[in-house]
Motif scaffolding. Structure first.
Motif, PDB file in Angstrom:
ATOM      1  N   GLU A   1      23.255  36.641 -18.243  1.00 49.91           N
ATOM      2  CA  GLU A   1      24.641  36.749 -17.775  1.00 49.91           C
ATOM      3  C   GLU A   1      25.004  38.198 -17.463  1.00 49.91           C
ATOM      4  O   GLU A   1      25.648  38.495 -16.448  1.00 49.91           O
ATOM      5  CB  GLU A   1      25.584  36.187 -18.840  1.00 49.91           C
ATOM      6  N   TYR A   2      24.551  39.112 -18.333  1.00 48.29           N
ATOM      7  CA  TYR A   2      24.800  40.544 -18.091  1.00 48.29           C
ATOM      8  C   TYR A   2      24.149  40.964 -16.774  1.00 48.29           C
ATOM      9  O   TYR A   2      24.762  41.684 -15.961  1.00 48.29           O
ATOM     10  CB  TYR A   2      24.250  41.374 -19.246  1.00 48.29           C
ATOM     11  N   ALA A   3      22.920  40.529 -16.551  1.00 48.69           N
ATOM     12  CA  ALA A   3      22.214  40.895 -15.316  1.00 48.69           C
ATOM     13  C   ALA A   3      22.949  40.375 -14.092  1.00 48.69           C
ATOM     14  O   ALA A   3      23.136  41.103 -13.097  1.00 48.69           O
ATOM     15  CB  ALA A   3      20.783  40.351 -15.359  1.00 48.69           C
ATOM     16  N   LEU A   4      23.391  39.136 -14.140  1.00 46.32           N
ATOM     17  CA  LEU A   4      24.092  38.546 -12.999  1.00 46.32           C
ATOM     18  C   LEU A   4      25.417  39.243 -12.735  1.00 46.32           C
ATOM     19  O   LEU A   4      25.847  39.377 -11.581  1.00 46.32           O
ATOM     20  CB  LEU A   4      24.325  37.048 -13.252  1.00 46.32           C
ATOM     21  N   GLU A   5      26.045  39.715 -13.790  1.00 48.44           N
ATOM     22  CA  GLU A   5      27.316  40.429 -13.635  1.00 48.44           C
ATOM     23  C   GLU A   5      27.123  41.838 -13.108  1.00 48.44           C
ATOM     24  O   GLU A   5      28.089  42.477 -12.690  1.00 48.44           O
ATOM     25  CB  GLU A   5      28.053  40.481 -14.976  1.00 48.44           C
ATOM     26  N   HIS A   6      25.890  42.340 -13.132  1.00 43.89           N
ATOM     27  CA  HIS A   6      25.624  43.720 -12.720  1.00 43.89           C
ATOM     28  C   HIS A   6      24.670  43.787 -11.528  1.00 43.89           C
ATOM     29  O   HIS A   6      23.896  44.737 -11.392  1.00 43.89           O
ATOM     30  CB  HIS A   6      25.082  44.529 -13.893  1.00 43.89           C
ATOM     31  N   GLY A   7      24.727  42.789 -10.664  1.00 43.44           N
ATOM     32  CA  GLY A   7      24.033  42.894  -9.379  1.00 43.44           C
ATOM     33  C   GLY A   7      22.801  42.041  -9.212  1.00 43.44           C
ATOM     34  O   GLY A   7      22.257  41.944  -8.100  1.00 43.44           O
ATOM     35  N   ALA A   8      22.312  41.422 -10.287  1.00 42.36           N
ATOM     36  CA  ALA A   8      21.119  40.574 -10.149  1.00 42.36           C
ATOM     37  C   ALA A   8      21.483  39.251  -9.481  1.00 42.36           C
ATOM     38  O   ALA A   8      22.558  38.694  -9.711  1.00 42.36           O
ATOM     39  CB  ALA A   8      20.508  40.310 -11.514  1.00 42.36           C
ATOM     40  N   GLN A   9      20.578  38.768  -8.666  1.00 44.55           N
ATOM     41  CA  GLN A   9      20.714  37.424  -8.098  1.00 44.55           C
ATOM     42  C   GLN A   9      19.815  36.431  -8.817  1.00 44.55           C
ATOM     43  O   GLN A   9      20.099  35.238  -8.858  1.00 44.55           O
ATOM     44  CB  GLN A   9      20.375  37.452  -6.603  1.00 44.55           C
ATOM     45  N   ASP A  10      18.724  36.933  -9.382  1.00 43.51           N
ATOM     46  CA  ASP A  10      17.825  36.090 -10.164  1.00 43.51           C
ATOM     47  C   ASP A  10      17.068  36.981 -11.150  1.00 43.51           C
ATOM     48  O   ASP A  10      17.159  38.216 -11.094  1.00 43.51           O
ATOM     49  CB  ASP A  10      16.867  35.297  -9.275  1.00 43.51           C
ATOM     50  N   VAL A  11      16.321  36.345 -12.051  1.00 45.26           N
ATOM     51  CA  VAL A  11      15.622  37.097 -13.090  1.00 45.26           C
ATOM     52  C   VAL A  11      14.219  36.539 -13.299  1.00 45.26           C
ATOM     53  O   VAL A  11      13.940  35.375 -12.989  1.00 45.26           O
ATOM     54  CB  VAL A  11      16.381  37.061 -14.445  1.00 45.26           C
ATOM     55  N   VAL A  12      13.352  37.388 -13.832  1.00 46.68           N
ATOM     56  CA  VAL A  12      12.041  36.987 -14.343  1.00 46.68           C
ATOM     57  C   VAL A  12      12.065  37.252 -15.842  1.00 46.68           C
ATOM     58  O   VAL A  12      12.435  38.352 -16.281  1.00 46.68           O
ATOM     59  CB  VAL A  12      10.907  37.789 -13.687  1.00 46.68           C
ATOM     60  N   LEU A  13      11.677  36.258 -16.632  1.00 46.14           N
ATOM     61  CA  LEU A  13      11.605  36.449 -18.077  1.00 46.14           C
ATOM     62  C   LEU A  13      10.185  36.810 -18.480  1.00 46.14           C
ATOM     63  O   LEU A  13       9.230  36.128 -18.111  1.00 46.14           O
ATOM     64  CB  LEU A  13      12.028  35.176 -18.815  1.00 46.14           C
ATOM     65  N   PHE A  14      10.049  37.905 -19.230  1.00 46.18           N
ATOM     66  CA  PHE A  14       8.778  38.297 -19.835  1.00 46.18           C
ATOM     67  C   PHE A  14       8.872  37.987 -21.325  1.00 46.18           C
ATOM     68  O   PHE A  14       9.853  38.374 -21.972  1.00 46.18           O
ATOM     69  CB  PHE A  14       8.529  39.802 -19.670  1.00 46.18           C
ATOM     70  N   GLY A  15       7.861  37.308 -21.875  1.00 49.09           N
ATOM     71  CA  GLY A  15       7.908  36.986 -23.295  1.00 49.09           C
ATOM     72  C   GLY A  15       6.569  37.168 -23.969  1.00 49.09           C
ATOM     73  O   GLY A  15       5.533  36.748 -23.451  1.00 49.09           O
ATOM     74  N   TRP A  16       6.587  37.820 -25.131  1.00 46.74           N
ATOM     75  CA  TRP A  16       5.390  38.047 -25.937  1.00 46.74           C
ATOM     76  C   TRP A  16       5.445  37.161 -27.178  1.00 46.74           C
ATOM     77  O   TRP A  16       6.456  37.143 -27.895  1.00 46.74           O
ATOM     78  CB  TRP A  16       5.293  39.514 -26.374  1.00 46.74           C
ATOM     79  N   SER A  17       4.366  36.420 -27.465  1.00 46.92           N
ATOM     80  CA  SER A  17       4.258  35.613 -28.678  1.00 46.92           C
ATOM     81  C   SER A  17       5.458  34.676 -28.838  1.00 46.92           C
ATOM     82  O   SER A  17       5.702  33.833 -27.981  1.00 46.92           O
ATOM     83  CB  SER A  17       4.093  36.539 -29.888  1.00 46.92           C
ATOM     84  N   MET A  18       6.257  34.834 -29.919  1.00 45.26           N
ATOM     85  CA  MET A  18       7.448  34.001 -30.077  1.00 45.26           C
ATOM     86  C   MET A  18       8.436  34.246 -28.946  1.00 45.26           C
ATOM     87  O   MET A  18       9.232  33.368 -28.599  1.00 45.26           O
ATOM     88  CB  MET A  18       8.127  34.254 -31.424  1.00 45.26           C
ATOM     89  N   GLY A  19       8.377  35.436 -28.334  1.00 46.01           N
ATOM     90  CA  GLY A  19       9.200  35.704 -27.161  1.00 46.01           C
ATOM     91  C   GLY A  19       8.865  34.780 -26.010  1.00 46.01           C
ATOM     92  O   GLY A  19       9.718  34.469 -25.169  1.00 46.01           O
ATOM     93  N   GLY A  20       7.599  34.302 -25.966  1.00 48.42           N
ATOM     94  CA  GLY A  20       7.227  33.308 -24.972  1.00 48.42           C
ATOM     95  C   GLY A  20       7.898  31.982 -25.251  1.00 48.42           C
ATOM     96  O   GLY A  20       8.387  31.302 -24.333  1.00 48.42           O
ATOM     97  N   ALA A  21       7.934  31.587 -26.541  1.00 43.45           N
ATOM     98  CA  ALA A  21       8.626  30.357 -26.924  1.00 43.45           C
ATOM     99  C   ALA A  21      10.114  30.459 -26.623  1.00 43.45           C
ATOM    100  O   ALA A  21      10.741  29.496 -26.154  1.00 43.45           O
ATOM    101  CB  ALA A  21       8.402  30.076 -28.411  1.00 43.45           C
ATOM    102  N   ILE A  22      10.703  31.625 -26.865  1.00 47.69           N
ATOM    103  CA  ILE A  22      12.121  31.842 -26.573  1.00 47.69           C
ATOM    104  C   ILE A  22      12.366  31.723 -25.068  1.00 47.69           C
ATOM    105  O   ILE A  22      13.341  31.097 -24.626  1.00 47.69           O
ATOM    106  CB  ILE A  22      12.568  33.224 -27.093  1.00 47.69           C
ATOM    107  N   SER A  23      11.487  32.314 -24.275  1.00 48.97           N
ATOM    108  CA  SER A  23      11.651  32.280 -22.819  1.00 48.97           C
ATOM    109  C   SER A  23      11.577  30.852 -22.293  1.00 48.97           C
ATOM    110  O   SER A  23      12.341  30.459 -21.406  1.00 48.97           O
ATOM    111  CB  SER A  23      10.584  33.153 -22.157  1.00 48.97           C
ATOM    112  N   LEU A  24      10.656  30.054 -22.841  1.00 47.42           N
ATOM    113  CA  LEU A  24      10.536  28.659 -22.409  1.00 47.42           C
ATOM    114  C   LEU A  24      11.786  27.859 -22.776  1.00 47.42           C
ATOM    115  O   LEU A  24      12.259  27.032 -21.994  1.00 47.42           O
ATOM    116  CB  LEU A  24       9.290  28.032 -23.030  1.00 47.42           C
ATOM    117  N   GLN A  25      12.325  28.113 -23.958  1.00 57.47           N
ATOM    118  CA  GLN A  25      13.567  27.423 -24.340  1.00 57.47           C
ATOM    119  C   GLN A  25      14.735  27.865 -23.463  1.00 57.47           C
ATOM    120  O   GLN A  25      15.608  27.054 -23.119  1.00 57.47           O
ATOM    121  CB  GLN A  25      13.888  27.697 -25.810  1.00 57.47           C
ATOM    122  N   THR A  26      14.743  29.131 -23.071  1.00 64.41           N
ATOM    123  CA  THR A  26      15.794  29.630 -22.169  1.00 64.41           C
ATOM    124  C   THR A  26      15.707  28.917 -20.828  1.00 64.41           C
ATOM    125  O   THR A  26      16.726  28.480 -20.270  1.00 64.41           O
ATOM    126  CB  THR A  26      15.659  31.147 -21.968  1.00 64.41           C
TER     127      THR A  26
END
Length: 428
Positions: A263-288
């Motif tokens: 949401e912060y990215a979209l409010e500051h000029g982003a049109q889309d995003v790429v999520l990078f996730g390491w280990s549990m961060g990968g699980a978090i990214s998939l849930q997102t």
């Protein structure tokens, strides 16, 4: 049976009776020995399962410094007062013997050194000598123990990039994040310059038990692609506030914090995003990707050593630690069933079936790149390979010789080039 033998049996049985009221009740029915042994086994299994489950969901208060340091070396002996160490001798492990550059935390994690390549390996003494590139803080000459890390720079500045410290208003409270604009490299853009606008942002999600510094290794790739990158902290990671129960959700709750970052990215000029996730961060990214309000803004996922399937991972860890399978099964129940949350302290159960993507490959809806070492014994690559076989949207790139989430450290050029080439196609 003699009176002496009867007395020995009675003493033995009475000691077992102390285990629980279940055994005491069983004694009254005449099933003393069998029930007592069963009760002992049940309590031991429950205690071990509780410990096992809590290891999964309870954030560590401080990462353990489990690496022994035998000595540090100097270019000239005896050392001059202004000289810095050039070598360090550590106990030999798969991690300390691996090629590449690493970080070394010491003095309770308050100080840090940057280590280089292996200079020698002494298998009979179980020692390895590595080069010391630099000491960021602390006195390495007094070190006794340390913790090896894939982090080689603790801040964007020490990694060679200008960054802005911002605050994200997460559902659990305010949390810090680093915002790195394009053309932030001191090396490539030594003069202050106006960044080119970036309509795609990279949001970096670190793994369990570490901090956002883990994600700085991706900066060379995102800077080459001209992406703004947002390196976030999230609940229970020591930089951000804790959740109301102070427990990891394994991705089942943390996705809300990533949604705030999108949401912060979209409010500051982003049109889309790429999520990078390491280990549990990968699980978090998939849930997102699956559950976030702003999931339609997610254009791709880049996952390093991800926890793809928590049910498979817990079963693997049970076997890897040579525990009976029922210990892992009971641990899963403690994590996922409301009635058993008292054992873990979780306020809400974690639906592990929703965290196990090999069972739901059709729900992956965006292009996904997985970089995973086949020598990862903490989160094995088998689940990553399986999901790549089942989903046409998933590409799997194997690495060799790296321990958990240290693919970049072993082969930074391969990691960076793979990410750049893959994202160029997906970002058009």
């Amino acid at each position: 049976m003699t009176d002496s033998q009867k007395q020995e049996v009675a003493i033995s049985d009475n000691s077992l009776l102390l285990i629980s009221g279940v055994a005491r009740k069983a004694a009254r029915t005449g099933a003393l020995a069998g029930a007592a042994i069963t009760a002992t086994g049940m309590l031991s299994a429950a205690a071990l399962s509780t410990y096992f489950a809590r290891q999964v969901v309870v954030p560590p208060s401080r990462p353990e410094e489990n690496l022994k340091v035998f000595s540090v070396g100097y270019p000239v002996e005896p050392r001059r007062e202004d000289e810095h160490p050039t070598t360090i001798t550590l106990n030999a492990t798969p991690a300390t013997r691996a090629p590449g550059e690493y970080g070394l935390y010491f003095d309770g994690g308050t100080h840090f050194a940057h280590l280089g390549e292996v200079l020698s390996y002494q298998p009979y003494e179980e020692k390895v000598v590595r080069r010391v590139i630099s000491v960021e803080s602390g006195d390495l000459s007094k070190i006794v123990r340390g913790r090896l890390s894939g982090v080689i720079a603790r801040t964007p500045e020490t990694a060679g990039y200008r960054a802005e410290e911002i605050t994200l208003n997460l559902p659990v409270g305010e949390a810090p994040a680093w915002l790195v604009h394009p053309q932030a490299s001191y090396r490539d853009y030594p003069q202050e310059s106006t960044p080119k606008p970036s309509t795609t942002w990279a949001i970096m999600v670190h793994g369990m038990g570490v901090t956002r510094a883990e994600t700085l290794r991706a900066l060379e790739a995102t800077q080459s692609l001209g992406l703004t990158s947002l390196h976030i902290s999230y609940r229970n990671d020591r930089d951000a506030p804790p959740s109301d129960d102070g427990r990891y959700g394994l991705g089942f709750t943390e996705w809300q914090d990533v949604d705030t970052a999108i949401e912060y990215a979209l409010e500051h000029g982003a049109q889309d995003v790429v999520l990078f996730g390491w280990s549990m961060g990968g699980a978090i990214s998939l849930q997102t990707m699956d559950r976030a309000r702003h999931r339609r803004a997610i254009k791709a996922l880049v996952l390093d050593g991800p926890a793809i399937d928590w049910l498979q991972l817990i079963e693997y860890q049970t076997k890897y630690n040579r525990l009976p399978l029922r210990i892992g099964e009971l641990g899963i129940s403690m994590i996922s069933k409301p009635a058993l949350n008292i054992f873990t302290g979780l306020k809400r159960p974690i639906e592990l079936s929703k965290m196990s993507w090999t069972r739901r490959p059709g729900d992956i809806r965006v292009p996904t790149l997985i970089l995973h070492s086949l020598d990862d014994t903490y989160v094995p690559a088998s689940s990553s390979q399986e999901i790549a076989m089942k989903s046409p949207l998933v590409d799997f790139i194997p690495f060799f010789g790296a321990t958990h989430t240290r693919e970049w450290n072993v082969d930074p050029q391969k990691w960076t080039n793979t990410v750049i080439d893959w994202l160029k196609i997906r970002l058009g």
